[in-house]
Write a protein that holds these residues in place. Structure first.
Motif, PDB file in Angstrom:
ATOM      1  N   PHE A  79      51.730  32.311  49.135  1.00 41.30           N
ATOM      2  CA  PHE A  79      51.598  33.655  49.508  1.00 41.30           C
ATOM      3  C   PHE A  79      52.167  34.246  48.264  1.00 41.30           C
ATOM      4  O   PHE A  79      51.441  35.379  47.860  1.00 41.30           O
ATOM      5  CB  PHE A  79      52.431  33.982  50.714  1.00 41.30           C
ATOM      6  CG  PHE A  79      52.399  35.303  51.226  1.00 41.30           C
ATOM      7  CD1 PHE A  79      51.332  35.803  51.629  1.00 41.30           C
ATOM      8  CD2 PHE A  79      53.927  35.926  50.921  1.00 41.30           C
ATOM      9  CE1 PHE A  79      51.492  37.318  51.752  1.00 41.30           C
ATOM     10  CE2 PHE A  79      53.767  37.183  51.356  1.00 41.30           C
ATOM     11  CZ  PHE A  79      52.625  38.091  51.835  1.00 41.30           C
ATOM     12  N   ALA A  80      53.267  33.904  47.449  1.00 43.21           N
ATOM     13  CA  ALA A  80      53.541  34.725  46.267  1.00 43.21           C
ATOM     14  C   ALA A  80      52.698  34.508  45.301  1.00 43.21           C
ATOM     15  O   ALA A  80      52.507  35.674  44.595  1.00 43.21           O
ATOM     16  CB  ALA A  80      54.853  34.100  46.163  1.00 43.21           C
ATOM     17  N   ASP A  81      52.067  33.408  44.922  1.00 37.09           N
ATOM     18  CA  ASP A  81      50.912  33.444  44.218  1.00 37.09           C
ATOM     19  C   ASP A  81      49.799  34.569  44.217  1.00 37.09           C
ATOM     20  O   ASP A  81      49.444  35.253  43.389  1.00 37.09           O
ATOM     21  CB  ASP A  81      50.205  32.208  44.161  1.00 37.09           C
ATOM     22  CG  ASP A  81      51.195  30.988  43.119  1.00 37.09           C
ATOM     23  OD1 ASP A  81      52.087  31.582  42.958  1.00 37.09           O
ATOM     24  OD2 ASP A  81      51.098  29.833  43.537  1.00 37.09           O
ATOM     25  N   LYS A  82      49.501  34.493  45.693  1.00 31.32           N
ATOM     26  CA  LYS A  82      48.526  35.541  46.036  1.00 31.32           C
ATOM     27  C   LYS A  82      48.945  37.027  45.652  1.00 31.32           C
ATOM     28  O   LYS A  82      48.243  37.660  45.217  1.00 31.32           O
ATOM     29  CB  LYS A  82      48.563  35.314  47.477  1.00 31.32           C
ATOM     30  CG  LYS A  82      46.951  35.646  47.946  1.00 31.32           C
ATOM     31  CD  LYS A  82      46.327  35.178  49.114  1.00 31.32           C
ATOM     32  CE  LYS A  82      45.022  35.696  49.164  1.00 31.32           C
ATOM     33  NZ  LYS A  82      44.472  35.346  50.510  1.00 31.32           N
ATOM     34  N   ILE A  83      50.057  37.088  46.087  1.00 39.35           N
ATOM     35  CA  ILE A  83      50.665  38.678  45.836  1.00 39.35           C
ATOM     36  C   ILE A  83      50.473  38.937  44.290  1.00 39.35           C
ATOM     37  O   ILE A  83      50.116  40.052  43.817  1.00 39.35           O
ATOM     38  CB  ILE A  83      52.175  38.637  46.231  1.00 39.35           C
ATOM     39  CG1 ILE A  83      52.319  38.495  47.690  1.00 39.35           C
ATOM     40  CG2 ILE A  83      52.940  39.972  45.795  1.00 39.35           C
ATOM     41  CD1 ILE A  83      51.904  39.917  48.608  1.00 39.35           C
ATOM     42  N   ILE A  84      51.002  38.039  43.473  1.00 47.55           N
ATOM     43  CA  ILE A  84      51.154  38.202  42.008  1.00 47.55           C
ATOM     44  C   ILE A  84      49.540  38.409  41.578  1.00 47.55           C
ATOM     45  O   ILE A  84      49.010  39.432  40.987  1.00 47.55           O
ATOM     46  CB  ILE A  84      51.497  37.209  41.362  1.00 47.55           C
ATOM     47  CG1 ILE A  84      53.002  36.652  41.561  1.00 47.55           C
ATOM     48  CG2 ILE A  84      51.149  37.119  39.728  1.00 47.55           C
ATOM     49  CD1 ILE A  84      53.521  35.469  40.926  1.00 47.55           C
ATOM     50  N   THR A  85      48.548  37.626  42.002  1.00 45.36           N
ATOM     51  CA  THR A  85      47.295  37.709  41.311  1.00 45.36           C
ATOM     52  C   THR A  85      46.697  38.953  42.071  1.00 45.36           C
ATOM     53  O   THR A  85      45.763  39.725  41.443  1.00 45.36           O
ATOM     54  CB  THR A  85      46.397  36.478  41.843  1.00 45.36           C
ATOM     55  OG1 THR A  85      46.523  36.253  43.172  1.00 45.36           O
ATOM     56  CG2 THR A  85      46.661  35.317  40.944  1.00 45.36           C
ATOM     57  N   THR A  86      46.900  39.450  43.345  1.00 46.71           N
ATOM     58  CA  THR A  86      46.340  40.677  43.751  1.00 46.71           C
ATOM     59  C   THR A  86      46.814  41.757  43.259  1.00 46.71           C
ATOM     60  O   THR A  86      45.970  42.815  42.899  1.00 46.71           O
ATOM     61  CB  THR A  86      46.635  40.693  45.308  1.00 46.71           C
ATOM     62  OG1 THR A  86      46.349  39.495  45.877  1.00 46.71           O
ATOM     63  CG2 THR A  86      45.967  41.934  46.141  1.00 46.71           C
ATOM     64  N   LEU A  87      48.035  42.116  43.083  1.00 45.16           N
ATOM     65  CA  LEU A  87      48.720  43.165  42.264  1.00 45.16           C
ATOM     66  C   LEU A  87      48.170  43.173  40.827  1.00 45.16           C
ATOM     67  O   LEU A  87      47.760  44.229  40.442  1.00 45.16           O
ATOM     68  CB  LEU A  87      50.371  43.008  42.270  1.00 45.16           C
ATOM     69  CG  LEU A  87      50.884  43.204  43.272  1.00 45.16           C
ATOM     70  CD1 LEU A  87      52.469  42.927  43.155  1.00 45.16           C
ATOM     71  CD2 LEU A  87      50.778  44.689  43.884  1.00 45.16           C
ATOM     72  N   SER A  88      47.973  42.058  40.089  1.00 42.84           N
ATOM     73  CA  SER A  88      47.446  42.315  38.857  1.00 42.84           C
ATOM     74  C   SER A  88      45.775  42.591  39.071  1.00 42.84           C
ATOM     75  O   SER A  88      45.750  43.242  37.963  1.00 42.84           O
ATOM     76  CB  SER A  88      47.434  40.756  38.353  1.00 42.84           C
ATOM     77  OG  SER A  88      48.639  40.204  37.994  1.00 42.84           O
ATOM     78  N   ARG A  89      45.233  42.018  39.874  1.00 43.37           N
ATOM     79  CA  ARG A  89      43.712  42.733  40.026  1.00 43.37           C
ATOM     80  C   ARG A  89      43.821  44.137  40.210  1.00 43.37           C
ATOM     81  O   ARG A  89      42.874  44.893  39.631  1.00 43.37           O
ATOM     82  CB  ARG A  89      43.018  41.756  41.259  1.00 43.37           C
ATOM     83  CG  ARG A  89      42.671  40.616  40.585  1.00 43.37           C
ATOM     84  CD  ARG A  89      41.457  40.116  41.599  1.00 43.37           C
ATOM     85  NE  ARG A  89      41.352  38.504  41.124  1.00 43.37           N
ATOM     86  CZ  ARG A  89      41.755  37.633  42.206  1.00 43.37           C
ATOM     87  NH1 ARG A  89      42.552  37.745  42.964  1.00 43.37           N
ATOM     88  NH2 ARG A  89      41.572  36.610  41.788  1.00 43.37           N
ATOM     89  N   ILE A  90      44.657  44.657  41.034  1.00 48.94           N
ATOM     90  CA  ILE A  90      44.670  46.089  41.312  1.00 48.94           C
ATOM     91  C   ILE A  90      44.921  46.800  40.127  1.00 48.94           C
ATOM     92  O   ILE A  90      44.321  47.844  39.693  1.00 48.94           O
ATOM     93  CB  ILE A  90      45.521  46.419  42.424  1.00 48.94           C
ATOM     94  CG1 ILE A  90      45.055  45.790  43.837  1.00 48.94           C
ATOM     95  CG2 ILE A  90      45.965  47.944  42.563  1.00 48.94           C
ATOM     96  CD1 ILE A  90      46.076  45.636  44.835  1.00 48.94           C
TER      97      ILE A  90
END
Ligand code: NDP
Length: 483
Positions: free
Chosen positions: A469-480
């Motif tokens: 879940f943490a990995d997902k947060i990082i990649t999502t924030l980076s994409r945004i």
């Protein structure tokens, strides 16, 4: 009889013995560094306020003994007394500026941690290196080294100064006066002797080196520093150009170009050596320059050549310039055994050695150019990049913006050197790093990044417990953020 090795200085104007000094041995250099390291710990732990108070007290002492300092400078450098007094006054300006401004420019700086690290606080400290080794020249034996000594001290370092073997007197006096203010700590020490004593400072491991002198020696110093991973700052010579546009105030341009080239017997790293003048006004400019130069006399308006070997370089350059160019003022006979009368030569080809190498004597080479585009191209076509002076009523800023050098004066010469707030230094063969100004303070510290959590996030990024879940947060924030 003492078996301490010594060397002597001589009055450049007469050749008479001035003073004899001990040569600091290799072992003594190592001992100086050990003492300085201790002093640096005490000094770095004082508050900016306390350091400022001590440095301002030292400065008040220096200025109260201006006459004494000027006497020492005159005796070993051979410059006129008024020039020596001016040198002391400007040096004191720098001590005061560094003391007063260190707390502002070297205070911790908060940094934005970024979206991913939003829970962290972040700041950058400026940390003094510890012991700064200053290796100095003879042309401005107080002003030049103080540009490193005062800024290094204000930044929280202890200093060991190796003055030129031609002018150690004023350096020793500087250390003695600071010892009067801080007798219990070795904040500023002097080691004396020839180049090998400067080399010993590096071999025994000072924490930073600030060097002023020739490009050839700068390269040796830099190589020795790199081998030991010691950071360094190099302030070398120049072949500084003066650019004169057709709309310049010719009287002022001639007066100041002449002073810039001849003052201090031409022994100024930021002194004019080449002049490029717009052909529409070249004849008139040369007339004015010639008239004024005839009123200037070595031994009256400026002193003797400080370093005897300089006479040989000046002779070679005057010979070279006269071989190709036309005499305007002076000739080979202007170069005496100790004093050099003003020499002005025109139409010297750009590739002549006298046009490319630093002369460090009262010699101006003046060439006419079609326009300022040509002047800029020629001014930049040099291995050096220290300072330049531009004379134009309308185009000064525009010309200045195209010059490849560390300092430019518009409708003036030299004045930046007397401003505490202005960085001083060059590019290319003229060196790297800066003394003076905020940049000069920063130069004697290194940045230390410090971060700490303001609060803990449920998502741990720097842990093996990191979840998908943490990995997902990082990649999502980076994409945004970066899309
Ligand atoms: P140097 O560059 O040789 O000397 C500058 C300083 O470095 C002096 O204190 C010198 O000591 C010291 N030094 C010499 N060798 C070493 C070394 N291997 N390691 C560490 N320190 C060393 O200059 P010079 O006095 O020989 O002058 C030569 C030319 O340099 C001049 O013709 C001029 O063109 C230029 N110059 C430029 C200056 C500037 O302001 N940028 C100032 C002075 C000169 P010591 O003096 O005891 O030999």
């Amino acid at each position: 009889m003492s078996d301490v090795a010594t060397f002597s200085t001589f009055d450049p104007a007469t050749g008479q013995l001035c003073h004899t000094y001990p040569i600091t041995s290799d072992e003594e250099v190592a001992q100086s560094i050990a003492r300085a390291s201790q002093a640096a710990i005490w000094w770095a732990n004082l508050s900016f306020r306390k350091r400022r108070a001590i440095l301002l007290k030292w400065n008040a002492l220096l200025i109260s003994r201006l006459a004494e300092a000027a006497d020492l400078i005159v005796a070993e450098s051979g410059k006129p007394r008024s020039d020596a007094e001016l040198e002391v006054a400007i040096a004191c300006e720098h001590v005061a500026w560094a003391a007063r401004n260190a707390s502002f420019y070297l205070r911790p700086h908060h940094r934005f941690p970024g979206l991913l690290m939003a829970n962290m606080s972040a700041h950058v400290d400026r940390v003094p290196f510890g012991v700064v080794g200053v290796i100095g020249p003879w042309n401005y034996p107080m002003f030049t080294p103080i540009g490193s000594i005062a800024y290094a001290l204000a930044a929280g370092n202890a200093v060991i100064f190796k003055p030129s073997e031609f002018t150690p007197g004023i350096g020793i006096w500087l250390a003695e006066t600071l010892t009067e203010i801080v007798p219990e700590h070795h904040l500023l020490q002097i080691v004396t002797g020839a180049g090998n004593v400067g080399a010993a400072l590096i071999n025994h491991g000072v924490d930073k080196v600030s060097f002023t002198g020739s490009t050839a020696t700068a390269k040796k110093v830099a190589t020795a520093c790199v081998e030991r991973m010691i950071p360094f700052l190099l302030e070398c010579g120049g072949k500084d150009p003066v650019l004169i546009d057709s709309d310049a105030d010719l009287h002022r341009a001639a007066e100041h170009a002449l002073w810039s080239g001849m003052a201090n017997a031409g022994q100024s790293c930021i002194g004019a050596e080449r002049v490029y003048v717009h052909h529409d006004v070249a004849e008139r400019f040369l007339e004015i320059l010639k008239e004024r130069a005839h009123e200037i006399k070595a031994g009256v308006n400026y002193g003797a050549a400080t370093r005897p070997a300089q006479i040989e370089i000046i002779t070679r350059h005057v010979d070279d310039a006269l071989k190709y160019g036309q005499q305007v003022v002076g000739d080979q006979n202007s170069v005496g055994e100790r004093f050099v009368e003003p020499v002005i030569i025109t139409n010297v080809p750009e590739d002549a050695p006298s046009m490319r190498e630093e002369t460090f004597g009262p010699v101006l080479l003046v060439n006419s150019v079609r326009d300022m585009k040509e002047a800029i191209a020629k001014a930049n076509d040099t291995p050096f990049g220290l300072a330049a002076s531009v004379w134009s009523r309308r185009n000064g800023e525009q010309i200045a913006s195209q010059l490849h050098c560390g300092m430019v004066s518009i409708n003036s010469v030299f004045t930046f050197a007397a401003m505490g707030s202005m960085p001083f230094g060059g590019v290319k063969d003229s060196g790297m790093g800066r003394i003076h100004g905020p940049e000069g303070l920063l130069e004697f510290t290194y940045p230390r990044s410090v971060v700490k959590p303001r609060f803990h996030l449920p998502l741990e990024f720097t842990s093996f417990k990191r979840t998908l879940f943490a990995d997902k947060i990082i990649t999502t924030l980076s994409r945004i953020k970066h899309k």
